[in-house]
Write a protein that holds these residues in place. Sequence first.
Motif, PDB file in Angstrom:
ATOM      1  N   VAL A 199       1.388  -2.651  -9.336  1.00 45.20           N
ATOM      2  CA  VAL A 199      -0.013  -2.314  -9.600  1.00 45.20           C
ATOM      3  C   VAL A 199      -0.777  -2.209  -8.276  1.00 45.20           C
ATOM      4  O   VAL A 199      -1.560  -1.277  -8.073  1.00 45.20           O
ATOM      5  CB  VAL A 199      -0.661  -3.358 -10.537  1.00 45.20           C
ATOM      6  N   ASN A 200      -0.533  -3.152  -7.380  1.00 46.20           N
ATOM      7  CA  ASN A 200      -1.214  -3.148  -6.085  1.00 46.20           C
ATOM      8  C   ASN A 200      -0.893  -1.886  -5.289  1.00 46.20           C
ATOM      9  O   ASN A 200      -1.780  -1.286  -4.677  1.00 46.20           O
ATOM     10  CB  ASN A 200      -0.812  -4.403  -5.298  1.00 46.20           C
ATOM     11  N   ARG A 201       0.367  -1.484  -5.313  1.00 51.01           N
ATOM     12  CA  ARG A 201       0.766  -0.267  -4.595  1.00 51.01           C
ATOM     13  C   ARG A 201       0.202   0.978  -5.256  1.00 51.01           C
ATOM     14  O   ARG A 201      -0.330   1.867  -4.586  1.00 51.01           O
ATOM     15  CB  ARG A 201       2.293  -0.172  -4.560  1.00 51.01           C
ATOM     16  N   GLN A 202       0.329   1.061  -6.580  1.00 51.85           N
ATOM     17  CA  GLN A 202      -0.053   2.268  -7.305  1.00 51.85           C
ATOM     18  C   GLN A 202      -1.551   2.524  -7.299  1.00 51.85           C
ATOM     19  O   GLN A 202      -2.000   3.657  -7.095  1.00 51.85           O
ATOM     20  CB  GLN A 202       0.461   2.197  -8.745  1.00 51.85           C
ATOM     21  N   TYR A 203      -2.344   1.495  -7.539  1.00 51.96           N
ATOM     22  CA  TYR A 203      -3.774   1.709  -7.731  1.00 51.96           C
ATOM     23  C   TYR A 203      -4.626   1.374  -6.505  1.00 51.96           C
ATOM     24  O   TYR A 203      -5.719   1.909  -6.353  1.00 51.96           O
ATOM     25  CB  TYR A 203      -4.276   0.915  -8.934  1.00 51.96           C
ATOM     26  N   LEU A 204      -4.151   0.477  -5.658  1.00 46.22           N
ATOM     27  CA  LEU A 204      -4.957   0.047  -4.515  1.00 46.22           C
ATOM     28  C   LEU A 204      -4.344   0.417  -3.172  1.00 46.22           C
ATOM     29  O   LEU A 204      -4.949   0.174  -2.130  1.00 46.22           O
ATOM     30  CB  LEU A 204      -5.183  -1.473  -4.579  1.00 46.22           C
ATOM     31  N   GLU A 205      -3.141   0.974  -3.228  1.00 46.31           N
ATOM     32  CA  GLU A 205      -2.414   1.352  -2.014  1.00 46.31           C
ATOM     33  C   GLU A 205      -2.248   0.172  -1.066  1.00 46.31           C
ATOM     34  O   GLU A 205      -2.318   0.307   0.161  1.00 46.31           O
ATOM     35  CB  GLU A 205      -3.083   2.548  -1.329  1.00 46.31           C
TER      36      GLU A 205
END
Length: 140
Positions: A50-56
Motif C-alpha cells: 500500500v505504501n509503495r502503490q499509493y504513497l510511493e
Amino acid sequence: MITFQTIDVKRPAIKARECSAWIKHVAASHGRKVGEIAYIFCSDAKILEVNRQYLEHDYYTDIITFDYTEGDVISGDIFISIDTVSSNAAELGIGFDKELRRIIIHGILHLCGFKDKQPDDKAEMTRQEDAALQLLDNKN
C-alpha cells in the motif's frame, strides 16, 4: 460507521462497540463527527504494498491513513500493520493491546487534523494520544 477488517492477518481481539464508542468520543472532543471509517488490519507485506502503490514510499510503517474527511465529518481508510504494532510493542516494552489502541487512535487524530512530521507536531500528537488513551483507561 466504523468497520474492522483484515487482510492476511488474524483479527485482533477488539471489542468493536467499546472501541467505536471511544473513537466517537475522541472525535467529538475535537469537534468532529464520525462518518465512514474502515480499519484494515494487515501484515507488513500488505502495508508495504500500500505504501509503495499509493504513497510511493518504500518502507514499512505501522499505520497509513487515507483521509476522506469533509467538513467536521471524519472519514477514512486506516491500514494498520499488526506485524509492526507487535514489534513496536516489544521494542517499547509495552503490551500489544496498549500499542494497538495507541495506533488506532493515532489514525483518528490524523483525521481530526493533527500532524506528526515536525517535532512540535509529533509532540502534540503524542499528547493527544495519551489523553485519548487516558479516556479509555478511565472507562475501564
